[in-house]
Design a protein around this motif. Structure first.
Motif, PDB file in Angstrom:
ATOM      1  N   PHE A   1       1.155  -1.307   0.156  1.00  0.00           N
ATOM      2  CA  PHE A   1       0.372   0.590  -0.432  1.00  0.00           C
ATOM      3  C   PHE A   1       0.792   1.035  -0.258  1.00  0.00           C
ATOM      4  CE2 PHE A   1      -2.954  -2.895   2.074  1.00  0.00           C
ATOM      5  CZ  PHE A   1      -4.239  -2.970   1.063  1.00  0.00           C
ATOM      6  N   GLN A   2       1.813   1.344   1.073  1.00  0.00           N
ATOM      7  CA  GLN A   2       2.713   2.637   0.521  1.00  0.00           C
ATOM      8  C   GLN A   2       3.446   2.672  -0.864  1.00  0.00           C
ATOM      9  OE1 GLN A   2       3.999   4.502   3.339  1.00  0.00           O
ATOM     10  NE2 GLN A   2       4.555   5.763   1.867  1.00  0.00           N
ATOM     11  N   MET A   3       3.628   1.472  -1.528  1.00  0.00           N
ATOM     12  CA  MET A   3       4.463   1.867  -3.215  1.00  0.00           C
ATOM     13  C   MET A   3       3.218   2.394  -3.656  1.00  0.00           C
ATOM     14  SD  MET A   3       7.269   1.547  -2.357  1.00  0.00           S
ATOM     15  CE  MET A   3       8.114   1.325  -0.696  1.00  0.00           C
ATOM     16  N   LYS A   4       1.698   2.297  -3.375  1.00  0.00           N
ATOM     17  CA  LYS A   4       1.161   2.026  -4.572  1.00  0.00           C
ATOM     18  C   LYS A   4       0.549   3.485  -4.291  1.00  0.00           C
ATOM     19  CE  LYS A   4      -3.942   1.133  -5.033  1.00  0.00           C
ATOM     20  NZ  LYS A   4      -5.066   0.160  -4.958  1.00  0.00           N
ATOM     21  N   SER A   5       0.477   4.441  -2.749  1.00  0.00           N
ATOM     22  CA  SER A   5       0.337   5.645  -2.689  1.00  0.00           C
ATOM     23  C   SER A   5       1.703   6.339  -3.354  1.00  0.00           C
ATOM     24  CB  SER A   5       0.299   5.606  -1.586  1.00  0.00           C
ATOM     25  OG  SER A   5       1.713   5.650  -0.792  1.00  0.00           O
ATOM     26  N   LEU A   6       2.930   6.082  -3.384  1.00  0.00           N
ATOM     27  CA  LEU A   6       3.775   6.442  -4.082  1.00  0.00           C
ATOM     28  C   LEU A   6       3.865   6.606  -5.287  1.00  0.00           C
ATOM     29  CD1 LEU A   6       6.435   5.764  -1.407  1.00  0.00           C
ATOM     30  CD2 LEU A   6       5.395   7.677  -1.585  1.00  0.00           C
ATOM     31  N   GLY A   7       3.114   5.650  -5.993  1.00  0.00           N
ATOM     32  CA  GLY A   7       2.635   5.560  -7.195  1.00  0.00           C
ATOM     33  C   GLY A   7       4.068   4.829  -8.041  1.00  0.00           C
ATOM     34  N   VAL A   8       4.653   4.096  -7.572  1.00  0.00           N
ATOM     35  CA  VAL A   8       5.022   3.203  -7.911  1.00  0.00           C
ATOM     36  C   VAL A   8       5.367   1.572  -8.145  1.00  0.00           C
ATOM     37  CG1 VAL A   8       7.403   4.971  -7.442  1.00  0.00           C
ATOM     38  CG2 VAL A   8       6.711   3.165  -5.566  1.00  0.00           C
ATOM     39  N   LEU A   9       4.371   1.361  -7.874  1.00  0.00           N
ATOM     40  CA  LEU A   9       3.857   0.171  -7.964  1.00  0.00           C
ATOM     41  C   LEU A   9       4.152  -0.308  -8.882  1.00  0.00           C
ATOM     42  CD1 LEU A   9       2.890  -2.593  -5.797  1.00  0.00           C
ATOM     43  CD2 LEU A   9       0.110  -1.853  -6.397  1.00  0.00           C
ATOM     44  N   ASN A  10       4.264  -1.754  -9.327  1.00  0.00           N
ATOM     45  CA  ASN A  10       4.221  -2.550 -10.528  1.00  0.00           C
ATOM     46  C   ASN A  10       5.395  -1.522 -11.576  1.00  0.00           C
ATOM     47  OD1 ASN A  10       2.249  -4.637 -10.116  1.00  0.00           O
ATOM     48  ND2 ASN A  10       0.579  -2.272 -10.744  1.00  0.00           N
ATOM     49  N   THR A  11       6.358  -1.520 -10.450  1.00  0.00           N
ATOM     50  CA  THR A  11       7.683  -0.951 -11.046  1.00  0.00           C
ATOM     51  C   THR A  11       9.048  -1.512 -10.666  1.00  0.00           C
ATOM     52  OG1 THR A  11       7.808   1.540 -10.069  1.00  0.00           O
ATOM     53  CG2 THR A  11       6.866   1.260 -12.252  1.00  0.00           C
ATOM     54  N   ARG A  12      10.492  -1.400 -10.652  1.00  0.00           N
ATOM     55  CA  ARG A  12      11.649  -1.790 -10.082  1.00  0.00           C
ATOM     56  C   ARG A  12      11.761  -1.455  -8.983  1.00  0.00           C
ATOM     57  NH1 ARG A  12      13.077  -2.169 -16.065  1.00  0.00           N
ATOM     58  NH2 ARG A  12      12.570  -4.370 -16.282  1.00  0.00           N
ATOM     59  N   PHE A  13      11.381   0.309  -9.505  1.00  0.00           N
ATOM     60  CA  PHE A  13      11.407   1.153  -8.017  1.00  0.00           C
ATOM     61  C   PHE A  13      11.056   1.592  -6.646  1.00  0.00           C
ATOM     62  CE2 PHE A  13      12.283   3.452 -11.733  1.00  0.00           C
ATOM     63  CZ  PHE A  13      13.647   4.033 -11.832  1.00  0.00           C
ATOM     64  N   ALA A  14       9.710   0.174  -6.580  1.00  0.00           N
ATOM     65  CA  ALA A  14       8.905   0.118  -5.706  1.00  0.00           C
ATOM     66  C   ALA A  14       9.596  -1.051  -4.948  1.00  0.00           C
ATOM     67  CB  ALA A  14       7.646  -0.946  -5.938  1.00  0.00           C
ATOM     68  N   VAL A  15      10.354  -2.030  -6.139  1.00  0.00           N
ATOM     69  CA  VAL A  15      11.161  -2.859  -5.117  1.00  0.00           C
ATOM     70  C   VAL A  15      12.614  -2.583  -4.086  1.00  0.00           C
ATOM     71  CG1 VAL A  15      12.467  -5.080  -5.502  1.00  0.00           C
ATOM     72  CG2 VAL A  15      10.306  -5.111  -6.170  1.00  0.00           C
ATOM     73  N   ILE A  16      13.059  -1.644  -5.332  1.00  0.00           N
ATOM     74  CA  ILE A  16      14.649  -0.667  -4.645  1.00  0.00           C
ATOM     75  C   ILE A  16      14.020   0.053  -3.353  1.00  0.00           C
ATOM     76  CG2 ILE A  16      16.093   1.188  -5.304  1.00  0.00           C
ATOM     77  CD1 ILE A  16      15.655   0.195  -8.401  1.00  0.00           C
ATOM     78  N   LEU A  17      13.035   0.906  -3.677  1.00  0.00           N
ATOM     79  CA  LEU A  17      12.980   0.913  -1.986  1.00  0.00           C
ATOM     80  C   LEU A  17      12.156   0.562  -1.083  1.00  0.00           C
ATOM     81  CD1 LEU A  17      10.954   4.427  -3.487  1.00  0.00           C
ATOM     82  CD2 LEU A  17      12.904   4.324  -3.073  1.00  0.00           C
ATOM     83  N   ALA A  18      11.999   0.019  -1.209  1.00  0.00           N
ATOM     84  CA  ALA A  18      11.212  -1.185   0.119  1.00  0.00           C
ATOM     85  C   ALA A  18      12.573  -2.483   0.077  1.00  0.00           C
ATOM     86  CB  ALA A  18      10.393  -2.311  -0.696  1.00  0.00           C
ATOM     87  N   LEU A  19      13.676  -2.416  -0.404  1.00  0.00           N
ATOM     88  CA  LEU A  19      14.805  -3.153  -0.134  1.00  0.00           C
ATOM     89  C   LEU A  19      15.547  -2.332   0.469  1.00  0.00           C
ATOM     90  CD1 LEU A  19      15.340  -5.487  -2.673  1.00  0.00           C
ATOM     91  CD2 LEU A  19      14.334  -6.373  -0.847  1.00  0.00           C
ATOM     92  N   ILE A  20      15.657  -1.219   0.287  1.00  0.00           N
ATOM     93  CA  ILE A  20      16.633   0.065   0.669  1.00  0.00           C
ATOM     94  C   ILE A  20      16.534   0.105   2.793  1.00  0.00           C
ATOM     95  CG2 ILE A  20      17.276   2.251   1.085  1.00  0.00           C
ATOM     96  CD1 ILE A  20      17.532   2.422  -1.688  1.00  0.00           C
ATOM     97  N   GLY A  21      15.141   0.517   2.440  1.00  0.00           N
ATOM     98  CA  GLY A  21      14.365   0.351   3.817  1.00  0.00           C
ATOM     99  C   GLY A  21      14.552  -1.448   4.979  1.00  0.00           C
ATOM    100  N   ILE A  22      13.965  -2.000   4.137  1.00  0.00           N
ATOM    101  CA  ILE A  22      14.433  -3.235   5.512  1.00  0.00           C
ATOM    102  C   ILE A  22      15.853  -3.236   5.443  1.00  0.00           C
ATOM    103  CG2 ILE A  22      14.161  -5.317   4.766  1.00  0.00           C
ATOM    104  CD1 ILE A  22      11.510  -5.055   2.723  1.00  0.00           C
ATOM    105  N   PHE A  23      16.716  -3.222   4.442  1.00  0.00           N
ATOM    106  CA  PHE A  23      17.914  -3.412   4.583  1.00  0.00           C
ATOM    107  C   PHE A  23      18.469  -2.133   5.720  1.00  0.00           C
ATOM    108  CE2 PHE A  23      18.633  -5.585   0.217  1.00  0.00           C
ATOM    109  CZ  PHE A  23      18.253  -6.910   1.053  1.00  0.00           C
ATOM    110  N   MET A  24      18.168  -1.722   6.095  1.00  0.00           N
ATOM    111  CA  MET A  24      18.924  -0.057   6.935  1.00  0.00           C
ATOM    112  C   MET A  24      18.329  -0.877   7.969  1.00  0.00           C
ATOM    113  SD  MET A  24      19.771   2.530   5.599  1.00  0.00           S
ATOM    114  CE  MET A  24      20.761   1.036   4.261  1.00  0.00           C
TER     115      MET A  24
END
Length: 271
Positions: free
Chosen positions: A122-145
Motif C-alpha cells: 500500500f505504501q508503494m501504491k500511494s507513492l505511485g511506483v507500484l508495478n515498477t522496479r523502483f518499488a522493490v528498490i525503495l522497499a529493500l533499501i528500507g528493509i536493509f537499513m
C-alpha cells in the motif's frame, strides 16, 4: 597433530561437506536426462549440459537478469552510502538522542519480514511506483537499513578514539575525518556489507512477486516460483534454473571472500 588442532579441522570439514552436498546434488539433478527423474546424489553417466541452455531459453531469463542487475545497482550502492553515513554519525558524532535512534534501528531488526509485505504494498501504491522496479528498490533499501546501520556503527565504534583525535588536531572536520580517515579504514566492513546486500537482493523474490505485476520485470529468483508452477513435474529444468540463479552469487562471494573474512576477523579481534 594435537587433539586441539584435529577437532576444529574435523568440524570445519564436516561443515564444508554439509554445505557442498546439497549443491552437488542440485547440480547432478540438473545434468540428468530430461526423461529421467533424479534420485539423490547420483552423477549421470552422460551429463546433459544442454539442460542449462534449455532452461535459460524456456524461462526467458535475459530480461530477468537485466531486471535483477538494475535492482541490485539501485539497492546496494545507496544502502552502503546511507548505512556508512548513519553508522559513522551514531558512533562518532555527538548526536542528540543517538542511543534512542540506535534502539530504533535495533528494533527494526526484530520485525518479521513477512509482516512488512502488506504495508509496503500500500505504501508503494500511494507513492505511485507500484508495478515498477523502483518499488522493490525503495522497499529493500528500507528493509536493509536497520542491519546496515547497526553493522557499520559496530565497526566505527571499534576504531580507537585516538584516530579521531589525531584527525581533529590536523584540522579535519567531521566530513573530512569520515572521508579521509574512517571510511578507508572501514573498507572491509563496507565490502562485506556490500556482499551481504547483493546476496539478499539477488535472492529476493517475495517482494518482486508482490510489488511487480509484469513477470519480465521481476528478479531471476522471483521467476523461479512462476517457472515451478508451470513446470512442476520437470525437476531437471527446475534444478538447472536453480543452478543458473545461484551462480552469480557464488562468483561474487568467491571474488570478495577475503574482504568478507577480513571484516569478520577484525570484528572478532576487536570485540
Amino acid at each position: 597433530m594435537k587433539r586441539s588442532q584435529f577437532l576444529p579441522r574435523v568440524v570445519i570439514a564436516l561443515l564444508l561437506l554439509f554445505t557442498l552436498v546439497p549443491f552437488i546434488t542440485l547440480l547432478s539433478a540438473a545434468l540428468q536426462p530430461a526423461s529421467e527423474a533424479p534420485r539423490g546424489l547420483t552423477w549421470p553417466s552422460n551429463p546433459q549440459w544442454g539442460n542449462f541452455v534449455e532452461a535459460y531459453q524456456t524461462a526467458d531469463m535475459t530480461p530477468l537478469l537485466v531486471s535483477s542487475v538494475f535492482i541490485v545497482v539501485g539497492v546496494v550502492p545507496i544502502s552502503l552510502v546511507i548505512a556508512a553515513l548513519a553508522g559513522y554519525g551514531l558512533a562518532s558524532l555527538s548526536i542528540p538522542g543517538a542511543r534512542w535512534l540506535l534502539l530504533v534501528f535495533i528494533a527494526g531488526l526484530t520485525i518479521p519480514f513477512e509482516s512488512l509485505i502488506t504495508p509496503l504494498f500500500f505504501q508503494m501504491k500511494s507513492l505511485g511506483v507500484l508495478n515498477t522496479r523502483f518499488a522493490v528498490i525503495l522497499a529493500l533499501i528500507g528493509i536493509f537499513m536497520p542491519f546496515g546501520v547497526f553493522w557499520m556503527r559496530s565497526h566505527f565504534v571499534s576504531i580507537p578514539s585516538e584516530v579521531s583525535e589525531a584527525a581533529k588536531i590536523d584540522g579535519a572536520g567531521p566530513w573530512q575525518a569520515f572521508w579521509r580517515v574512517h571510511l578507508p579504514l572501514a573498507r572491509p566492513a563496507v565490502a562485506s556489507l556490500g556482499i551481504l546486500l547483493f546476496l539478499w537482493t539477488w535472492n529476493q523474490f517475495i517482494l518482486a512477486l508482490v510489488l511487480i505485476e509484469d513477470p519480465s520485470m521481476r528478479t531471476v529468483a522471483g521467476a523461479l516460483g512462476a517457472f515451478q508452477s508451470q513446470y512442476e513435474t520437470d525437476v531437471v529444468l527446475l534444478a538447472a534454473v536453480s543452478v543458473l540463479i545461484m551462480t552469480p552469487t557464488i562468483i561474487v562471494f568467491l571474488l570478495f571472500q577475503r574482504q568478507f573474512s577480513r571484516a569478520l576477523l577484525e570484528g572478532a579481534v576487536k570485540g
